[in-house]
Design a protein around this motif. Structure first.
Motif, PDB file in Angstrom:
ATOM      1  N   THR A 142      44.625  31.346  38.399  1.00  0.00           N
ATOM      2  CA  THR A 142      45.251  31.798  37.038  1.00  0.00           C
ATOM      3  C   THR A 142      45.712  33.083  37.276  1.00  0.00           C
ATOM      4  OG1 THR A 142      44.988  32.089  34.683  1.00  0.00           O
ATOM      5  CG2 THR A 142      43.061  32.627  35.746  1.00  0.00           C
ATOM      6  N   HIS A 143      46.870  33.454  36.423  1.00  0.00           N
ATOM      7  CA  HIS A 143      47.261  34.911  36.300  1.00  0.00           C
ATOM      8  C   HIS A 143      46.905  35.515  35.072  1.00  0.00           C
ATOM      9  CE1 HIS A 143      49.966  33.600  39.653  1.00  0.00           C
ATOM     10  NE2 HIS A 143      49.519  34.856  40.017  1.00  0.00           N
ATOM     11  N   ASP A 144      46.058  34.584  34.217  1.00  0.00           N
ATOM     12  CA  ASP A 144      45.570  35.015  32.922  1.00  0.00           C
ATOM     13  C   ASP A 144      44.238  35.579  33.068  1.00  0.00           C
ATOM     14  OD1 ASP A 144      45.077  35.419  30.231  1.00  0.00           O
ATOM     15  OD2 ASP A 144      45.635  33.272  29.619  1.00  0.00           O
ATOM     16  N   LEU A 145      44.250  36.758  33.581  1.00  0.00           N
ATOM     17  CA  LEU A 145      42.791  37.259  34.079  1.00  0.00           C
ATOM     18  C   LEU A 145      41.999  37.586  32.899  1.00  0.00           C
ATOM     19  CD1 LEU A 145      43.969  39.718  36.903  1.00  0.00           C
ATOM     20  CD2 LEU A 145      43.375  37.223  37.162  1.00  0.00           C
ATOM     21  N   GLU A 146      42.558  37.926  31.679  1.00  0.00           N
ATOM     22  CA  GLU A 146      41.852  38.379  30.787  1.00  0.00           C
ATOM     23  C   GLU A 146      40.921  37.201  30.096  1.00  0.00           C
ATOM     24  OE1 GLU A 146      44.291  39.988  27.421  1.00  0.00           O
ATOM     25  OE2 GLU A 146      42.408  40.615  26.391  1.00  0.00           O
ATOM     26  N   SER A 147      41.479  36.049  30.247  1.00  0.00           N
ATOM     27  CA  SER A 147      40.833  34.593  29.671  1.00  0.00           C
ATOM     28  C   SER A 147      39.655  34.191  30.489  1.00  0.00           C
ATOM     29  CB  SER A 147      41.820  33.418  29.693  1.00  0.00           C
ATOM     30  OG  SER A 147      42.920  33.893  28.769  1.00  0.00           O
ATOM     31  N   ILE A 148      39.495  34.687  31.764  1.00  0.00           N
ATOM     32  CA  ILE A 148      38.364  34.032  32.716  1.00  0.00           C
ATOM     33  C   ILE A 148      37.527  35.446  33.039  1.00  0.00           C
ATOM     34  CG2 ILE A 148      39.654  32.205  33.606  1.00  0.00           C
ATOM     35  CD1 ILE A 148      40.219  34.219  36.247  1.00  0.00           C
ATOM     36  N   ALA A 149      37.828  36.559  32.483  1.00  0.00           N
ATOM     37  CA  ALA A 149      37.087  37.878  32.702  1.00  0.00           C
ATOM     38  C   ALA A 149      35.533  37.607  32.614  1.00  0.00           C
ATOM     39  CB  ALA A 149      37.609  38.836  31.873  1.00  0.00           C
ATOM     40  N   ASP A 150      35.035  37.151  31.454  1.00  0.00           N
ATOM     41  CA  ASP A 150      33.607  37.360  31.191  1.00  0.00           C
ATOM     42  C   ASP A 150      32.876  36.371  32.129  1.00  0.00           C
ATOM     43  OD1 ASP A 150      33.877  39.639  29.684  1.00  0.00           O
ATOM     44  OD2 ASP A 150      34.390  38.268  27.866  1.00  0.00           O
ATOM     45  N   ILE A 151      33.574  35.009  32.585  1.00  0.00           N
ATOM     46  CA  ILE A 151      32.714  33.919  32.981  1.00  0.00           C
ATOM     47  C   ILE A 151      32.842  33.909  34.470  1.00  0.00           C
ATOM     48  CG2 ILE A 151      32.629  32.451  30.763  1.00  0.00           C
ATOM     49  CD1 ILE A 151      35.265  31.188  31.992  1.00  0.00           C
ATOM     50  N   THR A 152      33.836  34.508  34.989  1.00  0.00           N
ATOM     51  CA  THR A 152      33.815  34.830  36.497  1.00  0.00           C
ATOM     52  C   THR A 152      32.930  35.404  37.093  1.00  0.00           C
ATOM     53  OG1 THR A 152      36.254  34.643  36.323  1.00  0.00           O
ATOM     54  CG2 THR A 152      35.478  35.196  38.313  1.00  0.00           C
ATOM     55  N   THR A 153      32.254  34.502  38.430  1.00  0.00           N
ATOM     56  CA  THR A 153      31.358  35.309  39.098  1.00  0.00           C
ATOM     57  C   THR A 153      31.543  35.482  40.659  1.00  0.00           C
ATOM     58  OG1 THR A 153      30.193  33.112  39.224  1.00  0.00           O
ATOM     59  CG2 THR A 153      29.123  34.249  37.563  1.00  0.00           C
ATOM     60  N   HIS A 154      32.606  34.902  40.701  1.00  0.00           N
ATOM     61  CA  HIS A 154      33.219  34.785  42.072  1.00  0.00           C
ATOM     62  C   HIS A 154      34.621  34.923  42.211  1.00  0.00           C
ATOM     63  CE1 HIS A 154      33.084  32.027  46.009  1.00  0.00           C
ATOM     64  NE2 HIS A 154      33.783  33.408  46.507  1.00  0.00           N
ATOM     65  N   VAL A 155      35.049  36.027  43.147  1.00  0.00           N
ATOM     66  CA  VAL A 155      36.517  36.448  43.017  1.00  0.00           C
ATOM     67  C   VAL A 155      37.130  36.038  44.617  1.00  0.00           C
ATOM     68  CG1 VAL A 155      38.419  37.822  42.618  1.00  0.00           C
ATOM     69  CG2 VAL A 155      36.846  37.733  41.311  1.00  0.00           C
ATOM     70  N   ALA A 156      38.259  35.486  44.713  1.00  0.00           N
ATOM     71  CA  ALA A 156      38.635  35.298  46.306  1.00  0.00           C
ATOM     72  C   ALA A 156      40.179  35.529  45.979  1.00  0.00           C
ATOM     73  CB  ALA A 156      38.436  34.022  46.904  1.00  0.00           C
ATOM     74  N   VAL A 157      40.834  36.681  46.659  1.00  0.00           N
ATOM     75  CA  VAL A 157      42.296  36.895  46.760  1.00  0.00           C
ATOM     76  C   VAL A 157      42.751  36.318  48.127  1.00  0.00           C
ATOM     77  CG1 VAL A 157      43.802  38.535  46.424  1.00  0.00           C
ATOM     78  CG2 VAL A 157      41.606  38.853  45.661  1.00  0.00           C
ATOM     79  N   LEU A 158      43.730  35.532  47.681  1.00  0.00           N
ATOM     80  CA  LEU A 158      44.471  35.041  49.070  1.00  0.00           C
ATOM     81  C   LEU A 158      45.889  35.755  48.944  1.00  0.00           C
ATOM     82  CD1 LEU A 158      44.630  31.090  48.726  1.00  0.00           C
ATOM     83  CD2 LEU A 158      43.785  32.635  50.632  1.00  0.00           C
ATOM     84  N   ARG A 159      46.172  36.245  50.462  1.00  0.00           N
ATOM     85  CA  ARG A 159      47.535  36.788  50.658  1.00  0.00           C
ATOM     86  C   ARG A 159      48.076  36.208  51.807  1.00  0.00           C
ATOM     87  NH1 ARG A 159      47.046  43.012  50.810  1.00  0.00           N
ATOM     88  NH2 ARG A 159      46.119  42.304  53.089  1.00  0.00           N
ATOM     89  N   ARG A 160      49.193  35.669  51.788  1.00  0.00           N
ATOM     90  CA  ARG A 160      49.988  34.905  53.002  1.00  0.00           C
ATOM     91  C   ARG A 160      49.260  33.718  53.500  1.00  0.00           C
ATOM     92  NH1 ARG A 160      51.549  40.329  54.637  1.00  0.00           N
ATOM     93  NH2 ARG A 160      52.936  41.164  53.141  1.00  0.00           N
ATOM     94  N   GLY A 161      48.327  33.042  52.760  1.00  0.00           N
ATOM     95  CA  GLY A 161      47.685  31.874  53.172  1.00  0.00           C
ATOM     96  C   GLY A 161      46.295  32.501  53.736  1.00  0.00           C
ATOM     97  N   ALA A 162      45.961  33.626  53.770  1.00  0.00           N
ATOM     98  CA  ALA A 162      44.713  34.149  54.469  1.00  0.00           C
ATOM     99  C   ALA A 162      43.845  34.779  53.227  1.00  0.00           C
ATOM    100  CB  ALA A 162      44.768  34.719  55.666  1.00  0.00           C
TER     101      ALA A 162
END
Lengths: 236, 222
Positions: free
Chosen positions: A192-212
Motif C-alpha cells: 500500500t501507499h496509504d501508510l496512515e491506514s496500516i500504521a498501527d497494525i504493522t509489525t514488519h516492514v520490507a522495502v523493495l527497490r528495483r526488485g531487491a
C-alpha cells in the motif's frame, strides 16, 4: 492446516530482459507485513509469486505450518486470500451470487450466513446485494472484493493496494477486517501507499527497490511518521 | 460443474453470447444460400444439398470462434481467471468447466443451424437423427475442448482475437474433416463410413482432452 509463516528464498523473476525481482529473501510470520516501494519496484510480482499464480524464474516460496512445509495445491490455496487490483468478481452476478459462487469453490460452510454477515461487515448497502455487480461504483466493488477475500477466513492474506477506491467507512471496514485477521494470527502481506491506514497494525516492514529488498525491519508497531520515513529513506 | 453452471447462468441472464452466435451462424447460412443457390428454370433452384455438411460446419466454426473469444473475455474482465486459478480446485477443472459451458453454447447454435440448412438447401440432414446427433455432439465437444485450451492460453495476449483462429484452425482441421465426412456419408446413405468418422471424432476428443488436462495448468500460469 493453517499457514503460520511464509519463507521466500532467493526469489527472482524475469519478464524477458526486464528483471522484476532479484534474489529476494524474506520471512513473514503472523501479523501485518507492509511491503513498501515505488511503482515498478516488484511488489505486485512478489505478491503474485507468493499467491502461487506467478511462476518464479529462480528461488522458492515455502509455506510453513508449525515449522513443517506445506505441499502446494488446492489444500494450500484454500488457506490463501488475495485482494488484488482486479476484483475477481463477475459483473453479471449479484453480490450474493458472487459470494455463493466463490464460497462453493472454497467449500465454505454456512455460506449464506457467512455471506450476509460479511456483506454487513464491509458495509455494502443491503439494497445492492441482489443487484448485478456490474452496476456498482468502484468503492462498492472494492467492498464486495474484500468480502470475497475474507469469505473462507484465509490464514495467509495477500492485499495489493486494498484501500484503493474505499471511502472512510469502507477503509474502517477493511481496517476492522485486518484487525480480525491479526487476532486469529493470520499472516498478512499488504502492499500500500496509504501508510496512515496500516500504521498501527504493522509489525514488519520490507522495502523493495528495483526488485531487491532495500530494507527490512520488525517492531511491535510503527507510527505513520515512522513508516513514511522508512519509505522515503529506502525506496527512492 | 459450479463453473459451467455459473457461465450458463450469466449467459441466460445476458443472452449476449448465444444470441450473437446464433444470429451470426444464421447469417452465414443465409449468405451461403445467396452464393450457391441459382435458379435453374421453372421456379426450381440448382441442387446443392450435397454441399450442406460444409455449410453446417463452416457456420458452426465461425460462430463458435466468436463465442469462444467472448466467453473467455468474461474471465479476463475483473481478473476472474486469476481468481479461479487461486481457488482450491484442481486447475484442470477450470478447463473442464469452461469447455462444458462452451460445448452447451455451440450445441445450441447447431440446433439453429441444422434446420436452417435443411430449409434453405433441402438437405435430408434429419434422415438419420442418431448419426447426426452423434456427429454434432462429438464435433462440438472437440471444438470446445481444443478451443478452451487455446482461448485460455491467449487470455493475456493483446491481439488474442486475431491470434485465436490462426492457432486454433490448423489444430481443428482433422476434426472438421471428420465431421464433414461423417455428415456427407450420412447424406449419401453410407452409414458405415459415418460411424467410422464418428469413432475418429471420439478418438480425437479423447486425445485432446487428455492433452488439455495435462498441459492446461502450465499454459495458464504466468
Amino acid at each position: 492446516m493453517t499457514v503460520d509463516a511464509v519463507k521466500v528464498s532467493g526469489l527472482s523473476k524475469r519478464y524477458g530482459l526486464h528483471r522484476a525481482l532479484a534474489s529476494v529473501d524474506m520471512e513473514m510470520g503472523p501479523g501485518v507485513c507492509a511491503l513498501l516501494g515505488a511503482n515498478g519496484a516488484g511488489k505486485s510480482t512478489l505478491l503474485g509469486i507468493v499467491s502461487s499464480i506467478v511462476r518464479p524464474s529462480a528461488g522458492k516460496v515455502e509455506y510453513l505450518s508449525q515449522g513443517k512445509a506445506l505441499r502446494g495445491g488446492p489444500g494450500l490455496r484454500k488457506q490463501i486470500g488475495v485482494l488484488a487490483h482486479e476484483s475477481f468478481l463477475y459483473s453479471g452476478l449479484s453480490a450474493l451470487e458472487n459470494l455463493y459462487f466463490w464460497g462453493r469453490l472454497y467449500q465454505v460452510e454456512d455460506m449464506q450466513e457467512r455471506s450476509v454477515s460479511l456483506l454487513k461487515t464491509v458495509g455494502l448497502d443491503e439494497k445492492a446485494w441482489t443487484r448485478e455487480a456490474g452496476t456498482y461504483s468502484r468503492g462498492m466493488v472494492q467492498r464486495l472484493a474484500l468480502a470475497r477475500t475474507m469469505l473462507h477466513e484465509p490464514s495467509l492474506l495477500l492485499l495489493d493496494e486494498p484501500f484503493t477506491g474505499l471511502d472512510r467507512t469502507g477503509a474502517q471496514a477493511l481496517a476492522q477486517a485486518l484487525q480480525e485477521a491479526v487476532t486469529r494470527k493470520a499472516v498478512i502481506l499488504v502492499i500500500t501507499h496509504d501508510l496512515e491506514s496500516i500504521a498501527d497494525i504493522t509489525t514488519h516492514v520490507a522495502v523493495l527497490r528495483r526488485g531487491a529488498i532495500a530494507h527490512e525491519t520488525r517492531s511491535a508497531g510503527y507510527s505513520f511518521a515512522e513508516l513514511k520515513d522508512l519509505y522515503h529513506a529506502h525506496s527512492e | 460443474m459450479t463453473l459451467a453452471w455459473k457461465d450458463v447462468r450469466v449467459e441466460f441472464r445476458s443472452r449476449e453470447i448465444v444470441y450473437t452466435m446464433c444470429f451470426f451462424a444464421a447469417m452465414v447460412v443465409l449468405l451461403f444460400s445467396f452464393a450457391f443457390l441459382r435458379p435453374s428454370g421453372e421456379g426450381q433452384t440448382n441442387n446443392v444439398a450435397d454441399l450442406s455438411p460444409g455449410f453446417v460446419w463452416v457456420a458452426v466454426l465461425f460462430a463458435g470462434t466468436l463465442g469462444l473469444s467472448r466467453a473467455f473475455d468474461r474471465e479476463r474482465e475483473s481478473g476472474t481467471m486469476r481468481g479461479l486459478l487461486l481457488a482450491p480446485i484442481p486447475r484442470a477443472s477450470i478447463f473442464l468447466g469452461k469447455a462444458l459451458a462452451i460445448f452447451i453454447m455451440i450445441f445450441l447454435v447447431q440446433i439453429v443451424v441444422v434446420p436452417l440448412v435443411v430449409l434453405f438447401f433441402d438437405a435430408p440432414l434429419l434422415e438419420y437423427p442418431l448419426v447426426l446427433v452423434c456427429t454434432l455432439l462429438l464435433g462440438s465437444a472437440g471444438f470446445a475442448i481444443v478451443g478452451s485450451v487455446f482461448a485460455a492460453m491467449l487470455l493475456k495476449t493483446g491481439s488474442r482475437d486475431v491470434l485465436l483462429p490462426v492457432v486454433l484452425y490448423p489444430i481443428l482441421v482433422p476434426l472438421f474433416i471428420a465431421a464433414i465426412k461423417s455428415t456427407t456419408s450420412m447424406l449419401e446413405g453410407g452409414l458405415a463410413d459415418s460411424w467410422f468418422w464418428i469413432r475418429f471424432l471420439g478418438v480425437y476428443d479423447t486425445i485432446f482432452t487428455v492433452a488439455a488436462l495435462w498441459t492446461f495448468e502450465s499454459l495458464v500460469i504466468e
